[in-house]
Design a protein around this motif. Structure first.
Motif, mmCIF file in Angstrom:
data_model
loop_
_atom_site.group_PDB
_atom_site.id
_atom_site.type_symbol
_atom_site.label_atom_id
_atom_site.label_comp_id
_atom_site.label_asym_id
_atom_site.label_seq_id
_atom_site.Cartn_x
_atom_site.Cartn_y
_atom_site.Cartn_z
ATOM 1 N N ALA A 91 -12.622 -9.234 -3.652
ATOM 2 C CA ALA A 91 -12.369 -8.578 -2.367
ATOM 3 C C ALA A 91 -12.868 -7.132 -2.375
ATOM 4 O O ALA A 91 -13.523 -6.681 -1.435
ATOM 5 C CB ALA A 91 -10.873 -8.624 -2.048
ATOM 6 N N ALA B 123 -14.376 3.744 -2.632
ATOM 7 C CA ALA B 123 -15.643 3.329 -2.019
ATOM 8 C C ALA B 123 -15.676 3.881 -0.609
ATOM 9 O O ALA B 123 -15.606 3.153 0.361
ATOM 10 C CB ALA B 123 -15.766 1.810 -2.021
ATOM 11 N N VAL C 72 -16.575 5.381 3.031
ATOM 12 C CA VAL C 72 -17.654 5.219 4.001
ATOM 13 C C VAL C 72 -17.908 6.613 4.577
ATOM 14 O O VAL C 72 -17.029 7.197 5.194
ATOM 15 C CB VAL C 72 -17.243 4.239 5.117
ATOM 16 C CG1 VAL C 72 -18.349 4.122 6.151
ATOM 17 C CG2 VAL C 72 -16.906 2.889 4.516
ATOM 18 N N LEU D 244 -8.034 4.580 -4.207
ATOM 19 C CA LEU D 244 -6.842 3.871 -3.750
ATOM 20 C C LEU D 244 -6.564 2.676 -4.636
ATOM 21 O O LEU D 244 -7.473 2.084 -5.195
ATOM 22 C CB LEU D 244 -7.100 3.334 -2.344
ATOM 23 C CG LEU D 244 -7.421 4.391 -1.292
ATOM 24 C CD1 LEU D 244 -7.996 3.721 -0.061
ATOM 25 C CD2 LEU D 244 -6.157 5.164 -0.964
ATOM 26 N N ARG D 245 -5.317 2.265 -4.645
ATOM 27 C CA ARG D 245 -5.018 1.144 -5.537
ATOM 28 C C ARG D 245 -5.712 -0.134 -5.075
ATOM 29 O O ARG D 245 -5.848 -0.415 -3.899
ATOM 30 C CB ARG D 245 -3.512 0.958 -5.672
ATOM 31 C CG ARG D 245 -2.833 0.158 -4.579
ATOM 32 C CD ARG D 245 -1.460 -0.299 -5.106
ATOM 33 N NE ARG D 245 -0.496 -0.458 -4.056
ATOM 34 C CZ ARG D 245 -0.102 -1.662 -3.588
ATOM 35 N NH1 ARG D 245 -0.639 -2.766 -4.045
ATOM 36 N NH2 ARG D 245 0.804 -1.724 -2.640
ATOM 37 N N HIS D 246 -6.128 -0.854 -6.061
ATOM 38 C CA HIS D 246 -6.721 -2.176 -5.958
ATOM 39 C C HIS D 246 -5.717 -3.114 -5.269
ATOM 40 O O HIS D 246 -4.506 -2.971 -5.468
ATOM 41 C CB HIS D 246 -6.920 -2.617 -7.406
ATOM 42 C CG HIS D 246 -7.996 -3.576 -7.628
ATOM 43 N ND1 HIS D 246 -9.236 -3.483 -7.050
ATOM 44 C CD2 HIS D 246 -8.061 -4.679 -8.408
ATOM 45 C CE1 HIS D 246 -9.983 -4.476 -7.465
ATOM 46 N NE2 HIS D 246 -9.297 -5.217 -8.287
ATOM 47 N N VAL D 247 -6.205 -4.074 -4.489
ATOM 48 C CA VAL D 247 -5.288 -4.894 -3.696
ATOM 49 C C VAL D 247 -4.349 -5.734 -4.563
ATOM 50 O O VAL D 247 -3.216 -6.019 -4.164
ATOM 51 C CB VAL D 247 -6.065 -5.748 -2.667
ATOM 52 C CG1 VAL D 247 -6.928 -6.785 -3.331
ATOM 53 C CG2 VAL D 247 -5.137 -6.387 -1.660
ATOM 54 N N GLY E 76 -3.303 8.989 0.102
ATOM 55 C CA GLY E 76 -2.982 7.956 -0.875
ATOM 56 C C GLY E 76 -3.943 7.881 -2.052
ATOM 57 O O GLY E 76 -3.695 7.150 -3.003
#
Lengths: 525, 525
Positions: free
Chosen positions: B202, B323, B325, B344-347, B411
């Motif tokens: 993802a 990542a 934009v 940010l934290r990984h899902v 965050g």
């Protein structure tokens, strides 16, 4: 021999899988990004999280707690999305009710679900009459004081549970719109919802730039779990609260929609009414009927990339997905032939088999018909308060779907027919889908639905119910001639019945109603 | 109160989460697509599945079974990837060994892991000497008869387990390259590997068109679980068996690479040696040090989009991801400032906190420094055969990383320093990263590593070890002048030491070696 770790899985390294985690992450990671848009309102993920907490607080104040069932009968609007987090966030179970049901069916569901309360709006509650549970009406227009207004409410915050006690605890209870008998309650778990949502993120490439148009009702399998998947990706939910072509076309352009999901019938509507292509490409997931060549061609012109999906309420929505990458020189016919397949199993689906009566896989030859059977983490926990149905569905290690398909050497499946849609005429079996596929090649036909009608001599014959393209009036003789050129005698519809087709809330043609009508018309003859 | 379903979770609706499922799906869904490429060979997913089965059969024939540990010391090649499925496929535990370790360290690991056997190649086994387990040498050149040749072998097939008995069973055992004391064995589970792999699909948008260049060693945290993630997506693994700039540049173009991951030092190598941009865009995940403005600018020119990651061996690789934009008009400095964050934290990570000594979160102000603490399903099951270390790491409900960071209001986190990299000079604390960031702005410096050196008066002072760009020879006086303009007095390096920097197998600068060198040089003075 491997020595087990000193500690059993503990709070540091084991967390119950739950979509509640997706909201918690989105509130932090995407606080300022737009979570949900409805009419002229939009909420950031911080604001959406606050809405969820207000709803959780309100529910708790009404005495709702862990293990209670909370019912909602609503079109796609922010409060229905919020309930997907607020209800499990207080340990309760979410029951979303189809807005098109009759009062008697709704009462049956509320009663069977042992629901604590029902939240609706002026439209969805209008026909309800006496309900077996307390009913609360949401505002029609936020801020207008015409009902409960979570969007404007100034309620104290509430904390949400981090997750369920066990990840196999129930998160949702969805009633099937059974064509015979009473609707069945299908139980979803936190684990299944989490996994299927993540699988959807991967399969449809949702990310934080995704702008998802809610064409699909959220009450339908929790919107194929996209209610949770879009939040997992940090994308934007754009609510559409009724299927209106002009509104859809406006939102697609104005809201820069990147993804949507719907039944083909909604695409037919767009195809008829869109006069110019979408300004940006739109990926559209569709299922329930194979997209026709005419549909694919026109939708491509309009800027849509079609992904063909297959699934059931019992499987949290899609279990297979067909998103082929075509060579630039692939002909329309080649693309349509390929897209007619239901595709490959979803990454979070355990197994999609095509089996014979003895549960053996059929040869992967694209010819041998078997029944689609499923297993894995995205199969329902059971039918609510129905041990017999649960045992029958899950007791053997494989869930049989009742859908007949072939398996291709490349692993893709293609549905031949729903078991009940096979027509047997003069001892010959054939598929109503095959006849429909031929009719869909006729330039004047928008949608055709073919069903079996009783026949004294042949047992059954095919009847075709048809909707024409706007501007076309049906020339029945020409249609018969067209079928004579394209179909074997026993497969040709013996009757063509023009007129609008009855459809479900999700836009599927209600074949059972047509079958019923064909039977009645035969009886009258 | 909700009535529990009639059946407990059963074979129909519960499957242990395991990456073995990804291979099973890929073998069916992507049978004809290319799974893995190495030198002039390529294997389809059908062929790769057969390779996995040959290896499983070979292992079983050597008496390896459930609960055994199997060690491999190999560069990135198809057999090492196959072992990621063959070893867990027979219920055993995969132990991949860093190819750059000394013989004594390798023996320690084999012994501590209670490994059953070791598979290496001529290069990796050359320095081994006596090993405490049976050793098997793979061919150097497949088909040349110079070793065990799984790629050409004609062994009978073997079945693979569908999954582990319990999803929290161990799948892999990875030894950290501890800078002090003995390496620790980090235990990964099937569940953690499955979830982190899906999270990576993802986060990095892997799909069946992904062509992934294996710059990162597979032995390093199982390649951040991309060994499993790329297979889950049906993408192509392109093996690179040594870090060679010319070979990388050739593969990026010839194999149409879409994704790769590596330490920044590998990117510096590309930046120096690529003379023209990649023909297609390449998404590159990097971590271990913040990408410098010069690196970002040049890599963008060369067609690379940088994603900045943070993670540890104990967390299956990345737990945060940056990542962003960017607006088209964002300046290079703005982009670099933003990309310096770890994101940010990984899902699939449970929680990424920045906490004070009492485990309370620090304010999200981008200023207050705390320690990064983690929990969730992608934290290790424990340190192998080390109850004390396991208890210390996992026993409190939060895993403390030892890395110091600030938390921004949006965050995102940004590492200030590894706890051990803080320099305390004359009672003033400052970050070696801050000094390095200044040095990286100097046009002649390729990489700088700043460490604390003992100092009789100040306690510690900063020393800078520097690699110059090719063609530049260091003008130490000019460097001192540059630092005077850009750094407070106590932060300025008291010594500049030019020369190549010692690096780990993954390309991280070995600061402990530099610290050691600084100490030795001080002692000698």
């Amino acid at each position: 021999m491997f020595e087990q770790p000193y500690l059993a899985p503990c709070a540091t390294n084991y967390e119950a899988l739950s979509p509640l985690n997706f909201l918690r992450r989105a509130e932090q990671a995407y606080a300022d990004q737009t979570a949900v848009i409805w009419r002229d309102r939009d909420l950031s993920y911080a604001e959406f999280g606050a809405l969820v907490r207000r709803m959780a607080h309100w529910l708790r104040a009404r005495g709702v707690g862990p293990g209670d069932v909370v019912s909602l009968i609503l079109p796609n609007r922010p409060e229905l999305l919020a309930a997907h987090y607020a209800v499990p966030g207080i340990g309760a179970v979410l029951n979303t009710v189809n807005t098109r049901l009759e009062a008697e069916e709704i009462s049956y569901i509320l009663d069977h679900a042992q629901s604590r309360l029902l939240i609706g709006d002026a439209d969805t509650l209008a026909a309800l009459g006496d309900a077996p549970v307390p009913v609360f009406q949401l505002c029609g227009n936020p801020g207008a004081g015409d009902g409960l207004d979570f969007l404007a409410a100034d309620l104290p915050g509430a904390t949400l549970a981090a997750g369920p006690a066990a990840e196999t605890d129930a998160i949702a209870l969805n009633y099937t719109s059974g064509t015979t008998g009473r609707p069945k309650g299908v139980v979803y778990t936190h684990r299944g919802a989490y996994l299927n949502a993540l699988g959807n993120v991967a399969a449809l490439a949702f990310d934080h730039q995704t702008r998802y148009l809610w064409t699909l009702p959220m009450f339908h399998c929790n919107g194929w779990t996209h209610t949770w998947a879009i939040t997992a990706a940090g994308g934007t939910h754009v609510c559409l609260d009724r299927i209106d072509a002009a509104q859809m076309i406006g939102l697609i352009a104005d809201q820069r929609i990147s993804h949507m999901c719907c039944a083909p019938v909604v695409l037919y509507m767009l195809m008829e009414q869109m006069s110019e292509p979408s300004p940006q490409p739109v990926r559209v997931g569709t299922g329930g009927a194979a997209p026709t060549p005419a549909l694919i061609a026109r939708m491509e012109e309009l800027g849509f990339q079609i992904v063909h999906l297959y699934g059931l309420t019992e499987s949290y929505g899609p279990v297979t997905l067909n998103a082929p990458v075509f060579q630039p020189d692939a002909s329309l016919q080649q693309r349509a032939t390929r897209l007619a397949r239901q595709g490959l199993r979803h990454v979070t689906t355990g197994a999609v088999l095509v089996v014979d009566d003895a549960d053996h896989s059929v040869p992967a030859d694209g010819k041998t018909v078997g029944e689609i059977a499923l297993c894995g983490n995205t199969l329902m926990a059971g039918n609510y308060r129905d041990p017999d149905a649960t045992e029958a569905a899950l007791g053997t290690g494989l869930f049989r779907t009742g859908d007949l398909a072939v398996l291709y050497p490349d692993g893709e499946i293609q549905i031949q027919d729903r078991a009940k849609d096979i027509i047997i005429s003069g001892g010959e079996n054939f598929s109503s889908l095959e006849v429909e596929a031929v009719l869909h090649q006729h330039p004047d036909i928008l949608i055709a639905a073919v069903v079996a009608a009783p026949h004294p001599k042949w047992g059954e014959t095919a009847w075709a119910f048809i909707e024409m393209r706007s501007g076309s009036s049906p020339d029945l003789q020409a249609l018969e001639q067209f079928c004579r050129q394209n179909l074997a005698g026993f497969k040709r519809p013996k009757k063509f019945i023009p007129g609008p087709l009855p459809k479900t809330a999700t836009g599927k043609v209600q074949k059972f109603a047509l079958r019923q009508k064909a039977k009645e018309m035969t009886d009258e003859q």
